[in-house]
Design a protein around this motif. Structure first.
Motif, PDB file in Angstrom:
ATOM      1  N   ASN A  22       0.823  -1.212   0.000  1.00  0.00           N
ATOM      2  CA  ASN A  22       0.000   0.000   0.000  1.00  0.00           C
ATOM      3  C   ASN A  22       0.854   1.259   0.000  1.00  0.00           C
ATOM      4  N   ILE A  23       1.752   1.312  -0.987  1.00  0.00           N
ATOM      5  CA  ILE A  23       2.724   2.397  -0.996  1.00  0.00           C
ATOM      6  C   ILE A  23       2.794   3.115  -2.343  1.00  0.00           C
ATOM      7  N   GLY A  24       1.984   2.620  -3.338  1.00  0.00           N
ATOM      8  CA  GLY A  24       1.894   3.341  -4.593  1.00  0.00           C
ATOM      9  C   GLY A  24       2.358   2.614  -5.829  1.00  0.00           C
ATOM     10  N   LYS A  25       2.444   1.292  -5.796  1.00  0.00           N
ATOM     11  CA  LYS A  25       2.963   0.548  -6.948  1.00  0.00           C
ATOM     12  C   LYS A  25       2.013   0.618  -8.144  1.00  0.00           C
ATOM     13  N   MET A  26       0.713   0.427  -7.897  1.00  0.00           N
ATOM     14  CA  MET A  26      -0.261   0.559  -8.983  1.00  0.00           C
ATOM     15  C   MET A  26      -0.344   2.005  -9.462  1.00  0.00           C
ATOM     16  N   THR A  27      -0.446   2.923  -8.514  1.00  0.00           N
ATOM     17  CA  THR A  27      -0.612   4.334  -8.865  1.00  0.00           C
ATOM     18  C   THR A  27       0.556   4.844  -9.689  1.00  0.00           C
ATOM     19  N   GLU A  46       4.840  -2.101 -26.908  1.00  0.00           N
ATOM     20  CA  GLU A  46       6.304  -2.167 -26.881  1.00  0.00           C
ATOM     21  C   GLU A  46       6.843  -2.139 -25.458  1.00  0.00           C
ATOM     22  N   ILE A  47       6.066  -1.543 -24.550  1.00  0.00           N
ATOM     23  CA  ILE A  47       6.422  -1.502 -23.139  1.00  0.00           C
ATOM     24  C   ILE A  47       5.217  -1.965 -22.323  1.00  0.00           C
ATOM     25  N   VAL A  48       5.441  -2.874 -21.386  1.00  0.00           N
ATOM     26  CA  VAL A  48       4.388  -3.330 -20.474  1.00  0.00           C
ATOM     27  C   VAL A  48       4.743  -2.880 -19.063  1.00  0.00           C
ATOM     28  N   LEU A  49       3.856  -2.111 -18.469  1.00  0.00           N
ATOM     29  CA  LEU A  49       4.026  -1.655 -17.090  1.00  0.00           C
ATOM     30  C   LEU A  49       3.239  -2.589 -16.186  1.00  0.00           C
ATOM     31  N   VAL A  50       3.932  -3.451 -15.459  1.00  0.00           N
ATOM     32  CA  VAL A  50       3.289  -4.452 -14.615  1.00  0.00           C
ATOM     33  C   VAL A  50       3.093  -3.884 -13.210  1.00  0.00           C
ATOM     34  N   GLU A  51       1.870  -3.979 -12.733  1.00  0.00           N
ATOM     35  CA  GLU A  51       1.540  -3.512 -11.383  1.00  0.00           C
ATOM     36  C   GLU A  51       2.166  -4.430 -10.339  1.00  0.00           C
ATOM     37  N   GLY A  52       2.966  -3.863  -9.456  1.00  0.00           N
ATOM     38  CA  GLY A  52       3.582  -4.655  -8.401  1.00  0.00           C
ATOM     39  C   GLY A  52       2.637  -4.936  -7.251  1.00  0.00           C
ATOM     40  N   GLN A  53       3.002  -5.924  -6.432  1.00  0.00           N
ATOM     41  CA  GLN A  53       2.219  -6.295  -5.252  1.00  0.00           C
ATOM     42  C   GLN A  53       3.164  -6.620  -4.104  1.00  0.00           C
ATOM     43  N   GLY A  54       2.724  -6.262  -2.894  1.00  0.00           N
ATOM     44  CA  GLY A  54       3.463  -6.667  -1.705  1.00  0.00           C
ATOM     45  C   GLY A  54       4.861  -6.075  -1.639  1.00  0.00           C
ATOM     46  N   SER A  55       5.739  -6.802  -0.960  1.00  0.00           N
ATOM     47  CA  SER A  55       7.135  -6.389  -0.801  1.00  0.00           C
ATOM     48  C   SER A  55       7.947  -7.596  -0.367  1.00  0.00           C
ATOM     49  N   LEU A  56       9.161  -7.707  -0.882  1.00  0.00           N
ATOM     50  CA  LEU A  56      10.045  -8.783  -0.428  1.00  0.00           C
ATOM     51  C   LEU A  56      10.349  -8.683   1.059  1.00  0.00           C
ATOM     52  N   LEU A  57      10.163  -7.493   1.628  1.00  0.00           N
ATOM     53  CA  LEU A  57      10.441  -7.286   3.048  1.00  0.00           C
ATOM     54  C   LEU A  57       9.263  -7.678   3.936  1.00  0.00           C
ATOM     55  N   PRO A  74      10.724  -8.975 -15.258  1.00  0.00           N
ATOM     56  CA  PRO A  74      10.928  -7.600 -15.737  1.00  0.00           C
ATOM     57  C   PRO A  74      12.353  -7.359 -16.219  1.00  0.00           C
ATOM     58  N   HIS A  75      12.449  -6.524 -17.249  1.00  0.00           N
ATOM     59  CA  HIS A  75      13.770  -6.060 -17.684  1.00  0.00           C
ATOM     60  C   HIS A  75      14.288  -4.971 -16.753  1.00  0.00           C
ATOM     61  N   ALA A  76      13.367  -4.258 -16.113  1.00  0.00           N
ATOM     62  CA  ALA A  76      13.735  -3.168 -15.202  1.00  0.00           C
ATOM     63  C   ALA A  76      12.650  -3.017 -14.149  1.00  0.00           C
ATOM     64  N   MET A  77      13.002  -2.355 -13.054  1.00  0.00           N
ATOM     65  CA  MET A  77      12.067  -2.145 -11.951  1.00  0.00           C
ATOM     66  C   MET A  77      12.083  -0.684 -11.514  1.00  0.00           C
ATOM     67  N   VAL A  78      10.948  -0.246 -10.974  1.00  0.00           N
ATOM     68  CA  VAL A  78      10.836   1.063 -10.333  1.00  0.00           C
ATOM     69  C   VAL A  78      10.486   0.823  -8.873  1.00  0.00           C
ATOM     70  N   LEU A  79      11.297   1.355  -7.977  1.00  0.00           N
ATOM     71  CA  LEU A  79      11.083   1.156  -6.543  1.00  0.00           C
ATOM     72  C   LEU A  79      10.142   2.218  -5.990  1.00  0.00           C
ATOM     73  N   CYS A  80       9.123   1.775  -5.250  1.00  0.00           N
ATOM     74  CA  CYS A  80       8.160   2.681  -4.616  1.00  0.00           C
ATOM     75  C   CYS A  80       8.389   2.689  -3.106  1.00  0.00           C
ATOM     76  N   ALA A  81       8.380   3.886  -2.526  1.00  0.00           N
ATOM     77  CA  ALA A  81       8.661   4.020  -1.095  1.00  0.00           C
ATOM     78  C   ALA A  81       7.914   5.216  -0.526  1.00  0.00           C
ATOM     79  N   GLN A  82       7.746   5.214   0.778  1.00  0.00           N
ATOM     80  CA  GLN A  82       7.158   6.346   1.499  1.00  0.00           C
ATOM     81  C   GLN A  82       8.187   6.854   2.500  1.00  0.00           C
ATOM     82  N   ASN A 141       5.975   8.271  -2.249  1.00  0.00           N
ATOM     83  CA  ASN A 141       4.622   8.637  -1.826  1.00  0.00           C
ATOM     84  C   ASN A 141       4.772   9.654  -0.688  1.00  0.00           C
ATOM     85  N   THR A 142       4.530  10.934  -0.990  1.00  0.00           N
ATOM     86  CA  THR A 142       4.775  11.996  -0.011  1.00  0.00           C
ATOM     87  C   THR A 142       3.478  12.652   0.461  1.00  0.00           C
ATOM     88  N   PHE A 143       2.372  11.897   0.427  1.00  0.00           N
ATOM     89  CA  PHE A 143       1.071  12.499   0.708  1.00  0.00           C
ATOM     90  C   PHE A 143       1.001  13.142   2.092  1.00  0.00           C
TER      91      PHE A 143
END
Length: 348
Positions: free
Chosen positions: A154-159, A218-229, A246-254, A296-298
């Motif tokens: 719940n930190i913004g992976k889909m958003t 040409e690019i697929v943006l896959v919605e992440g879930q959960g966390s390895l932590l 994935p060929h690459a990842m985007v890290l989401c954090a608060q 996520n700086t809400f």
């Protein structure tokens, strides 16, 4: 009409909030008697003049055709206190949409009412009947696959993916979003809720939906879930990583979250350590660098949010932004540039 009784807010009504952000034209009201008389704009800064109503009757006066369960609580259980409202909805012939783990269509009372009154119950978390185990078929795709991963749930992976999709596409490539959770499915109109799939088939489900999304992109943006932590939800994260490859990842954090939500005994490490963890976990199957960070700086004011972004940039050496609050371009540019570089070499 969205049902969020007693829970409508920035952190407590994830499903409702996504609808108000991405498909507000399909929402006539939010039902929460604790905030009646206000609007979605007042509470979330979303949805314009969509009213918050205090009763089912008030909502029905706005002529809805469906009731959406607007929360995604831990464990995904149906609040029994809401049974009467769901009953009223079905008796009124409203379809009922739910992203809970509790499958409302399997409830005998709800099923009987839906049948009698011509309503349809749509359980977004009901998995497909036929799924296979993961087999690495994603390696056959030419499309660039980008997965969002997180320091927590719940930190913004889909958003993040939804916020950057248009910005990436504006740079030329054809882009599709692959929804892996109930809220993403609601917004995108298709997908598989991988956290409702039997464990052996999580990677297979992720593989299938990634390949479907890549059919015309040409690019697929896959919605992440959960966390390895996360001590509860790391399994779905790893299955999704191995299935989507994935060929690459985007890290989401608060920035203000120092420990795993509802698990204060699990501290969140520095961003560089989390990046290393994800990259090492992917390396045996496919090298997959983290190429950007979404914050996520809400809960910060503008100055503090900009300071948090600057600190994260300095720490990681990566493009960083809050793609909701500020311009998503730094992340979009990182994805587009990675895709362009990848197309210059033999696909991996």
């Amino acid at each position: 009409m969205i049902l969020a009784e007693g829970h409508f807010g920035p952190q407590s009504s994830k499903t409702a909030n996504a609808c108000l952000r991405y498909i507000p034209n399909e929402v006539v009201a939010v039902l929460d008697s604790t905030q009646t008389g206000r609007t979605a704009q007042d509470i979330l800064g979303l949805g314009g003049a969509i009213p918050v109503v205090g009763s089912f009757a008030e909502g029905m006066a706005l002529a809805p055709t469906a009731l959406l369960i607007g929360i995604a609580p831990a464990g995904g259980q149906f609040p029994e206190a809401w049974r009467a409202i769901v009953n009223q909805s079905l008796r009124a012939g409203l379809d009922v949409w739910s992203g809970l783990h509790t499958l409302l269509g399997d409830d005998a009372e709800f099923h009987a009412l839906a049948t009698k009154h011509g309503a349809v119950i749509r359980d977004l978390r009901r998995p497909p009947a036929m799924l296979d185990v993961g087999s690495g078929r994603v390696r056959e795709l030419d499309a660039t696959i980008v997965l969002t991963v997180g320091t927590d749930c719940n930190i913004g992976k889909m958003t993040t993916q939804l916020q950057v999709q248009q910005a990436v596409q504006a740079r030329g490539p054809r882009v599709n979003f692959a929804a892996t959770g109930q809220t993403g499915i609601l917004v995108a109109g298709r997908g598989i809720a991988v956290d409702a799939v039997v464990a052996d088939f999580i990677a297979g489900a992720a593989e299938a939906l990634t390949m479907e999304a890549a059919h015309d992109a040409e690019i697929v943006l896959v919605e992440g879930q959960g966390s390895l932590l996360h001590p509860a939800y790391s399994g779905v994260t790893l299955g999704l990583m191995h299935g989507s490859l994935p060929h690459a990842m985007v890290l989401c954090a608060q920035p203000t979250r120092v420990s795993i939500n509802r698990n204060a005994w699990v501290p969140i490490p520095p961003l560089t350590d989390v990046i290393t963890l994800y990259e090492r976990m992917m390396a045996p199957l496919r090298p997959s660098p983290v190429i950007a960070v979404a914050l996520n700086t809400f809960d910060l004011d503008d100055e503090a949010a900009q300071q948090a972004i600057a600190r994260a940039q300095e720490e990681t050496g990566l493009p960083v932004t809050d793609p909701v609050r500020f311009d998503p371009s730094p992340i979009a540019e990182a994805i587009a540039a990675f895709h362009a570089r990848r197309k210059l070499v033999v696909p991996s």
